[in-house]
Scaffold this active site. Structure first.
Site, PDB file in Angstrom:
ATOM      1  N   LEU A 172       0.842  -1.204   0.000  1.00 38.01           N
ATOM      2  CA  LEU A 172       0.000   0.000   0.000  1.00 38.01           C
ATOM      3  C   LEU A 172       0.878   1.255   0.000  1.00 38.01           C
ATOM      4  O   LEU A 172       2.067   1.183   0.294  1.00 38.01           O
ATOM      5  CB  LEU A 172      -0.896  -0.050   1.244  1.00 38.01           C
ATOM      6  CG  LEU A 172      -1.870  -1.234   1.227  1.00 38.01           C
ATOM      7  CD1 LEU A 172      -2.339  -1.592   2.637  1.00 38.01           C
ATOM      8  CD2 LEU A 172      -3.063  -0.931   0.323  1.00 38.01           C
ATOM      9  N   PRO A 173       0.274   2.421  -0.322  1.00 44.13           N
ATOM     10  CA  PRO A 173       1.113   3.626  -0.455  1.00 44.13           C
ATOM     11  C   PRO A 173       1.859   4.016   0.826  1.00 44.13           C
ATOM     12  O   PRO A 173       3.068   4.279   0.778  1.00 44.13           O
ATOM     13  CB  PRO A 173       0.112   4.712  -0.869  1.00 44.13           C
ATOM     14  CG  PRO A 173      -1.029   3.971  -1.501  1.00 44.13           C
ATOM     15  CD  PRO A 173      -1.110   2.662  -0.755  1.00 44.13           C
TER      16      PRO A 173
ATOM     17  N   LYS B 178      15.455  -0.041   4.182  1.00 43.87           N
ATOM     18  CA  LYS B 178      14.829   0.550   2.991  1.00 43.87           C
ATOM     19  C   LYS B 178      14.954   2.077   2.991  1.00 43.87           C
ATOM     20  O   LYS B 178      15.321   2.683   1.984  1.00 43.87           O
ATOM     21  CB  LYS B 178      13.354   0.126   2.949  1.00 43.87           C
ATOM     22  CG  LYS B 178      12.523   0.784   1.864  1.00 43.87           C
ATOM     23  CD  LYS B 178      12.940   0.362   0.476  1.00 43.87           C
ATOM     24  CE  LYS B 178      12.165   1.114  -0.591  1.00 43.87           C
ATOM     25  NZ  LYS B 178      12.658   0.860  -1.932  1.00 43.87           N
TER      26      LYS B 178
HETATM   27  P1  NAD Z   1       0.524   2.576  -6.142  1.00 45.07           P
HETATM   28  O1  NAD Z   1      -0.010   3.895  -5.734  1.00 45.07           O
HETATM   29  O2  NAD Z   1       0.747   2.272  -7.581  1.00 45.07           O
HETATM   30  O3  NAD Z   1      -0.413   1.386  -5.560  1.00 45.07           O
HETATM   31  C1  NAD Z   1      -1.042   1.404  -4.325  1.00 45.07           C
HETATM   32  C2  NAD Z   1      -2.331   0.599  -4.444  1.00 45.07           C
HETATM   33  O4  NAD Z   1      -2.943   0.552  -3.146  1.00 45.07           O
HETATM   34  C3  NAD Z   1      -3.366   1.221  -5.398  1.00 45.07           C
HETATM   35  O5  NAD Z   1      -3.816   0.239  -6.313  1.00 45.07           O
HETATM   36  C4  NAD Z   1      -4.477   1.687  -4.463  1.00 45.07           C
HETATM   37  O6  NAD Z   1      -5.773   1.616  -5.049  1.00 45.07           O
HETATM   38  C5  NAD Z   1      -4.333   0.696  -3.325  1.00 45.07           C
HETATM   39  N1  NAD Z   1      -4.931   1.145  -2.077  1.00 45.07           N
HETATM   40  C6  NAD Z   1      -4.794   2.345  -1.458  1.00 45.07           C
HETATM   41  N2  NAD Z   1      -5.491   2.352  -0.308  1.00 45.07           N
HETATM   42  C7  NAD Z   1      -6.081   1.152  -0.212  1.00 45.07           C
HETATM   43  C8  NAD Z   1      -6.938   0.543   0.756  1.00 45.07           C
HETATM   44  N3  NAD Z   1      -7.324   1.212   1.843  1.00 45.07           N
HETATM   45  N4  NAD Z   1      -7.358  -0.713   0.529  1.00 45.07           N
HETATM   46  C9  NAD Z   1      -6.956  -1.389  -0.586  1.00 45.07           C
HETATM   47  N5  NAD Z   1      -6.156  -0.878  -1.534  1.00 45.07           N
HETATM   48  C10 NAD Z   1      -5.736   0.377  -1.345  1.00 45.07           C
HETATM   49  O7  NAD Z   1       1.883   2.410  -5.318  1.00 45.07           O
HETATM   50  P2  NAD Z   1       3.118   1.442  -5.681  1.00 45.07           P
HETATM   51  O8  NAD Z   1       4.040   2.123  -6.624  1.00 45.07           O
HETATM   52  O9  NAD Z   1       2.587   0.076  -5.972  1.00 45.07           O
HETATM   53  O10 NAD Z   1       3.878   1.447  -4.259  1.00 45.07           O
HETATM   54  C11 NAD Z   1       3.384   0.718  -3.136  1.00 45.07           C
HETATM   55  C12 NAD Z   1       4.427   0.822  -2.034  1.00 45.07           C
HETATM   56  O11 NAD Z   1       5.681   0.302  -2.485  1.00 45.07           O
HETATM   57  C13 NAD Z   1       4.704   2.276  -1.579  1.00 45.07           C
HETATM   58  O12 NAD Z   1       4.883   2.281  -0.190  1.00 45.07           O
HETATM   59  C14 NAD Z   1       6.005   2.618  -2.313  1.00 45.07           C
HETATM   60  O13 NAD Z   1       6.778   3.601  -1.609  1.00 45.07           O
HETATM   61  C15 NAD Z   1       6.708   1.272  -2.334  1.00 45.07           C
HETATM   62  N6  NAD Z   1       7.655   1.077  -3.442  1.00 45.07           N
HETATM   63  C16 NAD Z   1       7.376   1.520  -4.708  1.00 45.07           C
HETATM   64  C17 NAD Z   1       8.304   1.304  -5.722  1.00 45.07           C
HETATM   65  C18 NAD Z   1       8.037   1.771  -7.146  1.00 45.07           C
HETATM   66  O14 NAD Z   1       8.977   1.751  -7.956  1.00 45.07           O
HETATM   67  N7  NAD Z   1       6.822   2.167  -7.484  1.00 45.07           N
HETATM   68  C19 NAD Z   1       9.508   0.635  -5.450  1.00 45.07           C
HETATM   69  C20 NAD Z   1       9.744   0.177  -4.162  1.00 45.07           C
HETATM   70  C21 NAD Z   1       8.813   0.400  -3.155  1.00 45.07           C
END
Ligand code: NAD
Length: 303
Positions: A64-65, A170
């Protein structure tokens, strides 16, 4: 194994797909119906709530975010903790602050469940390829029991210590990444302003002492690394706002232990400036835009 996967965004969706490819059965939940449909088309079962998703599984994974989303998914009335059976472990792979991870472990423990923080690095490409690095904060037996599941999504599964230490690893890595990207952007911009060809300069840096991932794999100067976001208008990749979030996690964790983070605080201000000027959704290597110069007309004519 039957697993609940909650949070099917840029990272979660390809991670969940890799679990399916490796023979696991999935219950999935996301607020976005489109995200859920992609997984259902690949063979997952859609659940109406995190509680329902967690009710008949052997492991729960969240991606999740930020910490507020994890808290709500775990402890709302229709959350994971309301549906999960005793003894089923919960793994959170979101990037959040170590103190929240430790607080969630306490909540889970009080509910009869073990909790591991397992944030990842490797980006969306690593998530798709199943080559992520997992930084795991957990007891040794929990880490050992989770290893085979995480190995379906990553190639380096590293035990970093007890709960919270995955997040410590991280946020320290991303603190450094935010700083090195800014440094490479500054050096590349100066070199080009002084007249050197950007590919020539990158070639020198990448065989010299300035070499780093931000320079040789993800160079922020357009056209230097063909597959990097800089060569496609800074689309996709790792968003500026997510980098800003991670620098905020690092600087506030540093504040909590009175540890100075001079460069991290400066980098945080630079990414904040990018976000404030409307570039928060661009890849974080777009930080190089801060170094673009407004040339005088006669100067432009010289070129
Ligand atoms: P994203 O915003 O693409 O995805 C998050 C998902 O969570 C979305 O589909 C959203 O609808 C869902 N969501 C939000 N609130 C929710 C809830 N209450 N119930 C169910 N679903 C819910 O984000 P991402 O890029 O997939 O990143 C996720 C995590 O991973 C973050 O913490 C980010 O910092 C970390 N991360 C991202 C990357 C990258 O390259 N994008 C790399 C490493 C780590």
């Amino acid at each position: 194994m039957k697993i609940a996967f909650i949070g099917l965004g840029n990272m979660g969706a390809p991670m969940a797909l890799n679990l399916l490819k490796n023979g696991h059965t999935l219950n999935v939940f996301d607020l976005s119906a489109q995200a859920v449909n992609t997984l259902v088309d690949a063979g997952a079962l859609a659940a109406p709530s995190p509680k329902a998703a967690a009710s008949d599984v052997e492991c729960v994974i969240t991606m999740l975010p930020a910490a507020a989303h994890v808290r709500s998914v775990l402890s709302d009335t229709d959350g994971v903790l309301a549906g999960i059976a005793d003894g089923v472990p919960i793994v959170d792979s979101s990037t959040i602050d170590p103190a929240s991870a430790q607080a969630f472990a306490e909540l889970a423990r009080a509910n009869g469940n073990a909790f591991a923080d397992a944030p990842v690095s490797g980006g969306t490409a690593g998530a798709t390829a199943g080559t992520l690095t997992f930084m795991v904060g957990a007891s040794v037996p929990l880490y050992e029991s989770l290893r085979p599941i995480l190995a379906a999504m990553g190639k380096n599964i590293v035990h970093c210590g007890p709960t919270g230490m995955g997040q410590v690893a991280k946020i320290c890595n991303n603190l450094l990444l935010g700083i090195t990207m800014t440094g490479v952007a500054e050096a590349m911009s100066l070199g080009v302003a002084l007249g050197i060809d950007p590919k020539t300069l990158a070639g020198i840096i990448n065989t010299s002492t300035g070499r780093c991932w931000s320079a040789d794999t993800y160079n922020p100067y357009p056209g230097v690394v063909p597959g990097a976001p800089a060569s496609r208008g800074y689309s996709g990749g790792f968003g500026t706002d997510l980098m800003l979030k991670d620098l905020g996690l690092a600087t506030s964790a540093a504040h909590g232990v009175r540890q100075p983070v001079f460069l991290g605080a400066l980098a945080q201000e630079l990414y904040q400036a990018m976000s404030t000027s409307g570039h928060g959704r661009l890849d974080f290597s777009a930080i190089i835009k801060l170094y673009e110069r407004e040339l005088e007309p006669q100067h432009k004519g010289d070129q």
